[in-house]
Design a protein around this motif. Structure first.
Motif, PDB file in Angstrom:
ATOM      1  N   VAL A 110      37.269  30.178  35.362  1.00 52.80           N
ATOM      2  CA  VAL A 110      37.184  31.250  36.343  1.00 52.80           C
ATOM      3  C   VAL A 110      37.526  32.598  35.698  1.00 52.80           C
ATOM      4  O   VAL A 110      36.868  33.607  35.954  1.00 52.80           O
ATOM      5  N   GLY A 111      38.540  32.619  34.844  1.00 56.48           N
ATOM      6  CA  GLY A 111      38.918  33.852  34.170  1.00 56.48           C
ATOM      7  C   GLY A 111      37.827  34.389  33.264  1.00 56.48           C
ATOM      8  O   GLY A 111      37.534  35.586  33.269  1.00 56.48           O
ATOM      9  N   ALA A 155      42.694  30.805  44.106  1.00 54.66           N
ATOM     10  CA  ALA A 155      42.060  31.839  43.272  1.00 54.66           C
ATOM     11  C   ALA A 155      40.555  31.850  43.478  1.00 54.66           C
ATOM     12  O   ALA A 155      39.781  31.896  42.528  1.00 54.66           O
ATOM     13  N   GLY A 156      40.128  31.817  44.744  1.00 58.42           N
ATOM     14  CA  GLY A 156      38.692  31.789  45.018  1.00 58.42           C
ATOM     15  C   GLY A 156      38.046  33.160  45.019  1.00 58.42           C
ATOM     16  O   GLY A 156      36.822  33.264  45.119  1.00 58.42           O
ATOM     17  N   GLY A 157      38.841  34.219  44.897  1.00 59.64           N
ATOM     18  CA  GLY A 157      38.300  35.571  44.976  1.00 59.64           C
ATOM     19  C   GLY A 157      37.287  35.947  43.911  1.00 59.64           C
ATOM     20  O   GLY A 157      36.209  36.451  44.235  1.00 59.64           O
ATOM     21  N   GLU A 239      36.596  45.839  41.406  1.00 60.87           N
ATOM     22  CA  GLU A 239      36.241  45.475  40.036  1.00 60.87           C
ATOM     23  C   GLU A 239      37.458  45.539  39.114  1.00 60.87           C
ATOM     24  O   GLU A 239      37.623  44.692  38.225  1.00 60.87           O
ATOM     25  N   ALA A 240      38.323  46.549  39.315  1.00 61.00           N
ATOM     26  CA  ALA A 240      39.512  46.677  38.469  1.00 61.00           C
ATOM     27  C   ALA A 240      40.455  45.502  38.671  1.00 61.00           C
ATOM     28  O   ALA A 240      40.987  44.941  37.706  1.00 61.00           O
ATOM     29  N   VAL A 241      40.660  45.121  39.941  1.00 64.19           N
ATOM     30  CA  VAL A 241      41.538  43.993  40.224  1.00 64.19           C
ATOM     31  C   VAL A 241      40.931  42.697  39.707  1.00 64.19           C
ATOM     32  O   VAL A 241      41.630  41.823  39.190  1.00 64.19           O
ATOM     33  N   LEU A 242      39.610  42.564  39.841  1.00 62.45           N
ATOM     34  CA  LEU A 242      38.932  41.382  39.316  1.00 62.45           C
ATOM     35  C   LEU A 242      39.119  41.298  37.800  1.00 62.45           C
ATOM     36  O   LEU A 242      39.394  40.218  37.254  1.00 62.45           O
ATOM     37  N   LEU A 243      38.980  42.426  37.110  1.00 65.93           N
ATOM     38  CA  LEU A 243      39.167  42.446  35.662  1.00 65.93           C
ATOM     39  C   LEU A 243      40.600  42.057  35.298  1.00 65.93           C
ATOM     40  O   LEU A 243      40.826  41.196  34.422  1.00 65.93           O
ATOM     41  N   ALA A 244      41.576  42.667  35.962  1.00 66.61           N
ATOM     42  CA  ALA A 244      42.979  42.369  35.664  1.00 66.61           C
ATOM     43  C   ALA A 244      43.306  40.907  35.974  1.00 66.61           C
ATOM     44  O   ALA A 244      44.005  40.230  35.204  1.00 66.61           O
ATOM     45  N   THR A 245      42.784  40.411  37.087  1.00 62.10           N
ATOM     46  CA  THR A 245      43.041  39.029  37.470  1.00 62.10           C
ATOM     47  C   THR A 245      42.412  38.059  36.489  1.00 62.10           C
ATOM     48  O   THR A 245      43.003  37.030  36.142  1.00 62.10           O
ATOM     49  N   SER A 246      41.205  38.361  36.048  1.00 67.20           N
ATOM     50  CA  SER A 246      40.513  37.494  35.094  1.00 67.20           C
ATOM     51  C   SER A 246      41.292  37.401  33.785  1.00 67.20           C
ATOM     52  O   SER A 246      41.447  36.312  33.228  1.00 67.20           O
ATOM     53  N   VAL A 247      41.785  38.539  33.306  1.00 67.38           N
ATOM     54  CA  VAL A 247      42.594  38.533  32.087  1.00 67.38           C
ATOM     55  C   VAL A 247      43.873  37.718  32.308  1.00 67.38           C
ATOM     56  O   VAL A 247      44.293  36.943  31.442  1.00 67.38           O
ATOM     57  N   MET A 248      44.476  37.873  33.491  1.00 71.72           N
ATOM     58  CA  MET A 248      45.690  37.129  33.811  1.00 71.72           C
ATOM     59  C   MET A 248      45.417  35.623  33.832  1.00 71.72           C
ATOM     60  O   MET A 248      46.215  34.823  33.340  1.00 71.72           O
ATOM     61  N   LEU A 249      44.273  35.223  34.397  1.00 69.49           N
ATOM     62  CA  LEU A 249      43.923  33.805  34.458  1.00 69.49           C
ATOM     63  C   LEU A 249      43.684  33.238  33.062  1.00 69.49           C
ATOM     64  O   LEU A 249      44.105  32.112  32.755  1.00 69.49           O
ATOM     65  N   TRP A 251      45.001  34.358  30.278  1.00 70.64           N
ATOM     66  CA  TRP A 251      46.314  34.291  29.635  1.00 70.64           C
ATOM     67  C   TRP A 251      47.104  33.083  30.149  1.00 70.64           C
ATOM     68  O   TRP A 251      47.733  32.362  29.372  1.00 70.64           O
ATOM     69  N   LYS A 252      47.038  32.872  31.456  1.00 67.05           N
ATOM     70  CA  LYS A 252      47.750  31.744  32.042  1.00 67.05           C
ATOM     71  C   LYS A 252      47.235  30.423  31.482  1.00 67.05           C
ATOM     72  O   LYS A 252      48.024  29.525  31.143  1.00 67.05           O
ATOM     73  N   ALA A 253      45.912  30.296  31.381  1.00 72.03           N
ATOM     74  CA  ALA A 253      45.328  29.058  30.852  1.00 72.03           C
ATOM     75  C   ALA A 253      45.675  28.850  29.399  1.00 72.03           C
ATOM     76  O   ALA A 253      45.924  27.719  28.944  1.00 72.03           O
ATOM     77  N   ALA A 254      45.712  29.944  28.635  1.00 72.25           N
ATOM     78  CA  ALA A 254      45.973  29.825  27.213  1.00 72.25           C
ATOM     79  C   ALA A 254      47.439  29.522  26.908  1.00 72.25           C
ATOM     80  O   ALA A 254      47.745  28.920  25.854  1.00 72.25           O
ATOM     81  N   THR A 255      48.339  29.893  27.798  1.00 66.46           N
ATOM     82  CA  THR A 255      49.762  29.728  27.512  1.00 66.46           C
ATOM     83  C   THR A 255      50.410  28.586  28.300  1.00 66.46           C
ATOM     84  O   THR A 255      51.577  28.288  28.071  1.00 66.46           O
ATOM     85  N   SER A 256      49.671  27.962  29.220  1.00 66.83           N
ATOM     86  CA  SER A 256      50.256  26.889  30.031  1.00 66.83           C
ATOM     87  C   SER A 256      50.236  25.539  29.298  1.00 66.83           C
ATOM     88  O   SER A 256      49.503  25.377  28.327  1.00 66.83           O
TER      89      SER A 256
END
Length: 256
Positions: A110-111, A155-157, A239-249, A251-256
């Motif tokens: 999703v990210g 995280a369906g947004g 779009e800005a929130v989508l970009l920030a959220t995608s990066v966060m997702l 990062w979360k996947a890579a560090t979990s």
């Protein structure tokens, strides 16, 4: 689970984070884009992610009622006709595969898709392409992915936005369609969370009653803000929130 939630809420930090998560949910139900996605990551700081998702789900469902009332006259019937069945399929897939599909794989997918969409949207905006109509094949794909990612971590947004943003709907119609769609998806999720043993009356009633006023108040605040934000700025914010959220997702996947 009951004891764990009591422990999480026993500290000012735990309750403060839960209140912040509920506030984000309410803002999202008032129409501000994907702010609600922050709720599970916030709660995950003090409890396991799946338990966090289960705890906040009743807050989503009750806040959804406020959102439906606020946007009862502003939504896209065609998009809902396509996305609601697709969202249900995604929820069922999430329930059936929750024991086999790593959460991080869905989170990462999703990210990455959200990040690619933002890059693509930037270049398309430069070319001023015509809006895309709502169509069944794309709607079924993105709607199913939206239901699946919503089941896993609310995280369906991003998938929803990747389908609807290119249509360039009016601001309130965009917000209303999102609110009504996820209200129905969240109701669908109640049974499946209960079936998995993550949702109990004893474990969620107290936190829900404590956090509900925060979420409902934030929903009205979000609706007030949505109606006053300039439409061009609103979609840039999406779009800005989508970009920030995608990066966060990612990062979360890579560090979990």
């Amino acid at each position: 689970m009951i004891e764990f939630l009591e422990g999480a809420f026993a500290s000012p930090l735990g309750f403060g984070l839960a209140a912040l998560a509920a506030f984000c949910v309410g803002l999202a139900k008032g129409g501000l884009p994907v702010v609600g996605m922050l709720s599970v990551p916030i709660l995950a700081l003090v409890m396991p992610p799946l338990q966090a998702a289960a705890l906040i789900l009743p807050i989503y469902v009750i806040s959804d009622m406020v959102g439906i009332y606020l946007y009862r006259h502003a939504f896209s019937r065609r998009n809902l006709a396509i996305l609601i069945p697709a969202g249900f399929i995604g929820v069922v897939i999430g329930w059936a595969t929750v024991s086999y599909m790593p959460d991080r794989a869905i989170t990462l997918a999703v990210g990455i898709l959200g990040l690619l969409f933002c890059v693509d949207a930037f270049f398309k905006r430069k070319r001023k392409l015509a809006p895309k109509p709502a169509d069944v094949p794309r709607g079924l794909f993105w709607g199913t992915l939206s239901g699946l990612s919503s089941f896993v971590s609310h995280a369906g947004g991003p998938p929803y936005q990747m389908y609807v943003l290119p249509q360039r709907l009016p601001k309130l119609e965009f917000a209303g369609t999102s609110t009504i769609l996820f209200a129905l998806v969240n109701v669908m999720k109640l049974f499946f969370y209960w079936e998995l043993g993550q949702l109990t009356v004893e474990g969620t009633l107290g936190p829900t009653l404590a956090l509900l006023p925060v979420a409902v108040g934030a929903a009205f605040l979000g609706a007030w803000a949505t109606r006053r934000i300039d439409e061009r700025i609103f979609f840039r914010l999406v779009e800005a929130v989508l970009l920030a959220t995608s990066v966060m997702l990612i990062w979360k996947a890579a560090t979990s």
